[in-house]
Design a protein around this motif. Sequence first.
Motif, PDB file in Angstrom:
ATOM      1  N   SER A  60      37.226  42.455  33.848  1.00  0.00           N
ATOM      2  CA  SER A  60      36.668  43.144  35.012  1.00  0.00           C
ATOM      3  C   SER A  60      35.816  42.194  35.853  1.00  0.00           C
ATOM      4  O   SER A  60      35.907  42.182  37.091  1.00  0.00           O
ATOM      5  N   HIS A  63      38.207  39.784  37.586  1.00  0.00           N
ATOM      6  CA  HIS A  63      38.931  40.511  38.638  1.00  0.00           C
ATOM      7  C   HIS A  63      38.051  40.709  39.861  1.00  0.00           C
ATOM      8  O   HIS A  63      38.482  40.482  40.999  1.00  0.00           O
ATOM      9  N   ASP A  64      36.798  41.120  39.641  1.00  0.00           N
ATOM     10  CA  ASP A  64      35.871  41.322  40.762  1.00  0.00           C
ATOM     11  C   ASP A  64      35.644  40.020  41.528  1.00  0.00           C
ATOM     12  O   ASP A  64      35.592  40.022  42.758  1.00  0.00           O
ATOM     13  N   GLU A  68      36.655  39.239  45.506  1.00  0.00           N
ATOM     14  CA  GLU A  68      35.713  38.698  46.492  1.00  0.00           C
ATOM     15  C   GLU A  68      36.230  37.407  47.127  1.00  0.00           C
ATOM     16  O   GLU A  68      35.970  37.128  48.293  1.00  0.00           O
TER      17      GLU A  68
END
Length: 107
Positions: A60, A63-64, A68
């Motif tokens: 996670s 992925h974030d 961005e």
Amino acid sequence: MTGVQTCALPILSLLSSRYTDDGKKAHEALVMMLVGVNVHFKIPIGYKYINGITSVQMASFIHDGLVELHPTGVKVIAFTSDGLAANLDCMKILGMGLTFFMYMYNI
């Protein structure tokens, strides 16, 4: 010096707050670095204070970071980590191809 670019990173000023998301004092920091391939640079783009992390949480976080980066046009062509089982599981969760790695190490 002429031609030298410097960059003040906000990450450095935030290191005084060493607590996890649940308010506990952190013992580790997970840092996501962006490293140039054809251009020499290395810059932290994200960090998270932790007391251990699961492969799902790590996926996670990565992925974030990729979400961005996408609007900037940066192309991510490789992911590097140690061979810890949680990191390998994280790569699988993110759909990263491990064929070459699996071939090299007979997994």
